[in-house]
Design a protein around this motif. Structure first.
Motif, PDB file in Angstrom:
ATOM      1  N   GLN A  10      -2.638   2.924  -9.884  1.00 42.20           N
ATOM      2  CA  GLN A  10      -2.530   2.461  -8.464  1.00 42.20           C
ATOM      3  C   GLN A  10      -3.909   2.853  -7.922  1.00 42.20           C
ATOM      4  O   GLN A  10      -4.046   2.539  -6.858  1.00 42.20           O
ATOM      5  N   GLU A  11      -4.595   3.441  -8.279  1.00 41.67           N
ATOM      6  CA  GLU A  11      -5.963   4.134  -8.000  1.00 41.67           C
ATOM      7  C   GLU A  11      -6.852   2.727  -7.303  1.00 41.67           C
ATOM      8  O   GLU A  11      -7.428   2.959  -6.140  1.00 41.67           O
ATOM      9  N   PRO A  12      -6.986   1.715  -8.175  1.00 44.39           N
ATOM     10  CA  PRO A  12      -8.018   0.511  -7.716  1.00 44.39           C
ATOM     11  C   PRO A  12      -7.458   0.209  -6.224  1.00 44.39           C
ATOM     12  O   PRO A  12      -8.169  -0.431  -5.313  1.00 44.39           O
ATOM     13  N   VAL A  13      -6.162   0.206  -6.014  1.00 46.81           N
ATOM     14  CA  VAL A  13      -5.783  -0.335  -4.834  1.00 46.81           C
ATOM     15  C   VAL A  13      -5.760   0.650  -3.560  1.00 46.81           C
ATOM     16  O   VAL A  13      -6.291   0.509  -2.565  1.00 46.81           O
ATOM     17  N   LEU A  14      -5.673   1.988  -3.837  1.00 41.86           N
ATOM     18  CA  LEU A  14      -5.673   3.008  -2.968  1.00 41.86           C
ATOM     19  C   LEU A  14      -7.096   3.097  -2.617  1.00 41.86           C
ATOM     20  O   LEU A  14      -7.617   3.605  -1.603  1.00 41.86           O
ATOM     21  N   THR A  15      -8.197   2.892  -3.460  1.00 36.13           N
ATOM     22  CA  THR A  15      -9.729   2.997  -3.131  1.00 36.13           C
ATOM     23  C   THR A  15     -10.331   1.959  -2.589  1.00 36.13           C
ATOM     24  O   THR A  15     -11.270   2.034  -2.226  1.00 36.13           O
ATOM     25  N   GLY A  16      -9.526   0.838  -2.638  1.00 39.67           N
ATOM     26  CA  GLY A  16     -10.054  -0.439  -2.152  1.00 39.67           C
ATOM     27  C   GLY A  16     -10.837  -1.310  -3.180  1.00 39.67           C
ATOM     28  O   GLY A  16     -11.587  -2.343  -2.960  1.00 39.67           O
ATOM     29  N   ALA A  17     -10.896  -0.586  -4.435  1.00 39.45           N
ATOM     30  CA  ALA A  17     -11.670  -1.464  -5.508  1.00 39.45           C
ATOM     31  C   ALA A  17     -10.916  -2.867  -5.762  1.00 39.45           C
ATOM     32  O   ALA A  17     -11.395  -3.955  -6.176  1.00 39.45           O
ATOM     33  N   ARG A  18      -9.470  -2.987  -5.403  1.00 40.24           N
ATOM     34  CA  ARG A  18      -8.943  -4.158  -5.796  1.00 40.24           C
ATOM     35  C   ARG A  18      -7.834  -4.398  -4.712  1.00 40.24           C
ATOM     36  O   ARG A  18      -7.244  -3.513  -3.913  1.00 40.24           O
ATOM     37  N   HIS A  19      -7.924  -5.437  -3.901  1.00 40.92           N
ATOM     38  CA  HIS A  19      -7.155  -5.928  -2.752  1.00 40.92           C
ATOM     39  C   HIS A  19      -6.106  -7.038  -3.192  1.00 40.92           C
ATOM     40  O   HIS A  19      -6.142  -8.177  -3.238  1.00 40.92           O
ATOM     41  N   PRO A  20      -4.836  -6.716  -3.447  1.00 43.03           N
ATOM     42  CA  PRO A  20      -3.667  -7.380  -3.706  1.00 43.03           C
ATOM     43  C   PRO A  20      -3.483  -8.437  -2.773  1.00 43.03           C
ATOM     44  O   PRO A  20      -2.796  -9.629  -3.272  1.00 43.03           O
ATOM     45  N   ASP A  21      -3.591  -8.034  -1.655  1.00 41.82           N
ATOM     46  CA  ASP A  21      -2.941  -8.970  -0.487  1.00 41.82           C
ATOM     47  C   ASP A  21      -4.425  -9.512   0.253  1.00 41.82           C
ATOM     48  O   ASP A  21      -4.098  -9.994   1.333  1.00 41.82           O
ATOM     49  N   ALA A  22      -5.486  -9.907  -0.514  1.00 44.09           N
ATOM     50  CA  ALA A  22      -6.724 -10.394   0.173  1.00 44.09           C
ATOM     51  C   ALA A  22      -6.435 -11.919   0.541  1.00 44.09           C
ATOM     52  O   ALA A  22      -7.093 -12.458   1.676  1.00 44.09           O
ATOM     53  N   ALA A  23      -5.544 -12.528   0.114  1.00 46.60           N
ATOM     54  CA  ALA A  23      -5.017 -14.095   0.414  1.00 46.60           C
ATOM     55  C   ALA A  23      -4.355 -13.736   1.826  1.00 46.60           C
ATOM     56  O   ALA A  23      -4.168 -15.134   2.489  1.00 46.60           O
ATOM     57  N   ILE A  24      -3.575 -12.799   2.064  1.00 48.43           N
ATOM     58  CA  ILE A  24      -3.054 -12.518   3.332  1.00 48.43           C
ATOM     59  C   ILE A  24      -3.818 -12.156   4.529  1.00 48.43           C
ATOM     60  O   ILE A  24      -3.726 -12.651   5.717  1.00 48.43           O
ATOM     61  N   THR A  25      -4.373 -11.023   4.542  1.00 46.32           N
ATOM     62  CA  THR A  25      -5.479 -10.294   5.307  1.00 46.32           C
ATOM     63  C   THR A  25      -6.466  -9.601   4.770  1.00 46.32           C
ATOM     64  O   THR A  25      -6.450  -8.996   3.845  1.00 46.32           O
ATOM     65  N   GLU A  26      -7.154  -9.009   5.758  1.00 45.39           N
ATOM     66  CA  GLU A  26      -8.117  -7.840   5.328  1.00 45.39           C
ATOM     67  C   GLU A  26      -7.611  -6.585   5.624  1.00 45.39           C
ATOM     68  O   GLU A  26      -6.970  -6.535   6.529  1.00 45.39           O
TER      69      GLU A  26
ATOM     70  N   TYR B  88       0.639  -1.237  -0.090  1.00 47.65           N
ATOM     71  CA  TYR B  88       0.161   0.038   0.267  1.00 47.65           C
ATOM     72  C   TYR B  88       0.901   1.400  -0.033  1.00 47.65           C
ATOM     73  O   TYR B  88       0.509   2.150  -0.584  1.00 47.65           O
ATOM     74  N   LEU B  89       2.077   1.293   0.780  1.00 48.70           N
ATOM     75  CA  LEU B  89       2.812   2.425   0.760  1.00 48.70           C
ATOM     76  C   LEU B  89       3.385   2.651  -0.928  1.00 48.70           C
ATOM     77  O   LEU B  89       3.614   3.589  -1.254  1.00 48.70           O
ATOM     78  N   ASN B  90       3.756   1.649  -1.274  1.00 51.82           N
ATOM     79  CA  ASN B  90       4.296   1.584  -2.816  1.00 51.82           C
ATOM     80  C   ASN B  90       3.176   2.091  -3.758  1.00 51.82           C
ATOM     81  O   ASN B  90       3.633   2.905  -4.659  1.00 51.82           O
ATOM     82  N   ALA B  91       1.930   1.482  -3.492  1.00 50.39           N
ATOM     83  CA  ALA B  91       0.980   2.179  -4.492  1.00 50.39           C
ATOM     84  C   ALA B  91       0.788   3.612  -4.180  1.00 50.39           C
ATOM     85  O   ALA B  91       0.729   4.401  -5.241  1.00 50.39           O
ATOM     86  N   PHE B  92       0.837   4.160  -3.122  1.00 48.33           N
ATOM     87  CA  PHE B  92       0.731   5.616  -2.369  1.00 48.33           C
ATOM     88  C   PHE B  92       1.657   6.528  -3.166  1.00 48.33           C
ATOM     89  O   PHE B  92       1.438   7.571  -3.929  1.00 48.33           O
ATOM     90  N   PHE B  93       3.015   5.942  -2.881  1.00 48.12           N
ATOM     91  CA  PHE B  93       4.129   6.935  -3.590  1.00 48.12           C
ATOM     92  C   PHE B  93       4.056   6.880  -5.229  1.00 48.12           C
ATOM     93  O   PHE B  93       4.396   7.840  -5.696  1.00 48.12           O
ATOM     94  N   ARG B  94       3.621   5.676  -5.675  1.00 51.51           N
ATOM     95  CA  ARG B  94       3.717   5.540  -7.115  1.00 51.51           C
ATOM     96  C   ARG B  94       2.731   6.637  -7.704  1.00 51.51           C
ATOM     97  O   ARG B  94       3.020   7.283  -8.545  1.00 51.51           O
ATOM     98  N   ARG B  95       1.486   6.503  -6.971  1.00 53.03           N
ATOM     99  CA  ARG B  95       0.479   7.183  -7.677  1.00 53.03           C
ATOM    100  C   ARG B  95       0.873   8.744  -7.379  1.00 53.03           C
ATOM    101  O   ARG B  95       0.533   9.535  -8.396  1.00 53.03           O
ATOM    102  N   TYR B  96       1.462   9.263  -6.382  1.00 57.27           N
ATOM    103  CA  TYR B  96       1.400  10.565  -6.193  1.00 57.27           C
ATOM    104  C   TYR B  96       3.046  11.310  -6.521  1.00 57.27           C
ATOM    105  O   TYR B  96       2.991  12.401  -6.584  1.00 57.27           O
ATOM    106  N   LEU B  97       3.908  10.384  -6.628  1.00 57.28           N
ATOM    107  CA  LEU B  97       5.496  11.071  -6.991  1.00 57.28           C
ATOM    108  C   LEU B  97       5.597  10.636  -8.453  1.00 57.28           C
ATOM    109  O   LEU B  97       6.298  11.225  -9.048  1.00 57.28           O
ATOM    110  N   LEU B  98       5.011   9.433  -8.923  1.00 54.06           N
ATOM    111  CA  LEU B  98       5.222   8.879 -10.427  1.00 54.06           C
ATOM    112  C   LEU B  98       4.103   9.348 -11.433  1.00 54.06           C
ATOM    113  O   LEU B  98       4.217   9.172 -12.478  1.00 54.06           O
TER     114      LEU B  98
END
Length: 424
Positions: free
Chosen positions: A401-417, A386-396
């Motif tokens: 990365q928007e779907p990750v930041l808004t919760g539309a996509r959960h890339p780590d759903a297999a690990i936790t909520e 999530y930190l990588n998604a945030f910095f990629r979105r706003y620095l690059l």
């Protein structure tokens, strides 16, 4: 009896902001669905790819190279730098990270003495041992606890994405007498001091950092030219624990004039932030012009849920994007490898509250709903995603990365909520 550790801060009396967020028309809240509880470390791969090899160097201008503006107490000017092995011909965004409150000196005898004193209820012995663990500079022959190295895992990933990442030391602040808002302000001052060093280095290859880089492991001199390779107009900052309050203070609208000339902070992230929730002036933390993200684990035994509501109050009029991430099963300390039990470092501890009769389950306080506790690698994996998604979105400017930041996509759903609240 005083305890030299982070304590849960009281709920702020100025009111909560959950209601304000719930009525915002542009607010979206999602909860991911976790996979099988028995998922192993090898069962998943990071959605964050490292696009290139990285290198690292360190700089250390001395344990007393800086003095706290409020008290004159000494502090270090040191940092570990991760960067793309091939800097190319262009400029790279800079991400500066800072750790929070933790012991400053890796004194194992003092650590053992403090533990023994706690068992015996010996206040005097406890205080004496704690004074050695929170000294600055450390006693001769006692190594400083390298708290700034606790985010190497995150810095390597970010450097592989093209960022220059600097994690700075704040042991002098941890050993100082500053508290509350003064502590946040002091951390912001130190952040600005380092940004000024990098502005001088990146623009002209001059200043205090020129020629001061060494190998982080061997101490051998390393020649790296960052001149014209760091974009000081494209800066991200991340603070953990007390430094989460520090970066919020640094990025606040009312403190932007204190940024060094030529520096523009484009993204700020507060990781398990320990705010002064009794502050009398919220304008010192109010961020409306800079994208802002805050994170907290549901098993955080040091910082309560008010950290997220405080951040929401600080950003309730934000027009640049505000995000809250609640990571199920994450504690406070495991975001920093130096603070986590698997490091076997002095004062490392698991701060999550265990659930009696339910091994592997944790909460943030007794009586709260339990959840499966993440392993140290799992917790860092999710934070990195999530930190990588945030910095990629706003620095690059990576809008993918928007779907990750808004919760539309959960890339780590297999690990936790991960509960995501987004105000784009």
């Amino acid at each position: 009896m005083k305890r030299h550790k982070r304590m849960r801060v009281p709920v702020r009396l100025l009111g909560m902001s959950a209601a304000a967020l719930s009525v915002a028309a542009a607010t979206f809240t999602y909860t991911s669905t976790a996979g099988a509880a028995g998922v192993t470390e090898a069962a998943y791969r990071s959605p964050v790819s490292s696009s290139g090899t990285t290198k690292s160097v360190r700089y250390d201008l001395g344990d007393t190279a800086w003095h706290l503006p409020q008290t004159g107490e000494p502090a270090e000017l040191t940092g570990v730098v991760h960067y793309p092995a091939d800097l190319g011909t262009g400029r790279h965004p800079l991400i500066l990270m800072m750790h929070g409150l933790h012991e400053t000196c890796a004194d194992r005898k003092a650590d053992a003495a403090r533990t023994a004193a706690l068992r015996k209820g010996d206040d005097a012995a406890y205080e004496a041992a704690g004074a050695k663990l929170f000294a600055w500079p450390c006693a001769p022959g006692t190594p400083a606890l390298p708290n700034e190295r606790g985010y190497d895992y995150l810095a390597r990933t970010l450097a592989g994405q093209g960022f220059v990442v600097v994690s700075i030391g704040g042991n002098g602040i941890n050993a100082s007498s500053v508290t509350g808002d003064d502590n946040a302000a002091t951390r912001a001052d130190l952040i600005n001091r380092h940004l000024r060093l990098w502005q001088e280095l990146s623009s002209e290859d001059k200043g205090e950092l020129a020629g001061k880089f060494t190998d982080p492991e061997t101490g051998a001199a390393r020649r790296v030219s960052f001149a014209h390779h760091v974009d000081m107009g494209d800066v991200g900052i991340m603070g953990h624990s007390r430094a989460g309050a520090g970066v919020t203070w640094q990025a606040a609208d009312s403190h932007r004039k204190q940024w060094p000339t030529g520096v523009d902070v484009k993204a700020v992230a507060a990781l398990a932030p320990a705010y002064n929730v009794m502050t009398e002036d919220m304008s010192n933390y109010t961020i409306t012009k800079t994208p802002f993200a805050t994170f907290r684990g549901t098993c955080d035994g040091q910082v309560g849920g008010e950290a997220l509501s405080f951040a929401a109050d600080a950003a309730k009029e934000a027009g640049s994007g505000f995000y809250r991430f609640a990571i199920h099963g994450a504690n406070h300390n495991s975001f920093n490898t130096q603070w986590s039990p698997e490091s076997h470092q002095v004062a490392a501890a698991d701060d999550a509250t265990p659930v009696k009769g339910h091994p592997g389950q944790c909460t943030d306080r007794e009586g709260a709903a339990p959840t499966r506790q993440l392993t140290e690698p799992q917790q860092r994996h999710v934070a990195t995603t999530y930190l990588n998604a945030f910095f990629r979105r706003y620095l690059l400017g990576d809008t993918g990365q928007e779907p990750v930041l808004t919760g539309a996509r959960h890339p780590d759903a297999a690990i936790t909520e991960v509960d995501v609240t987004a105000v784009p």
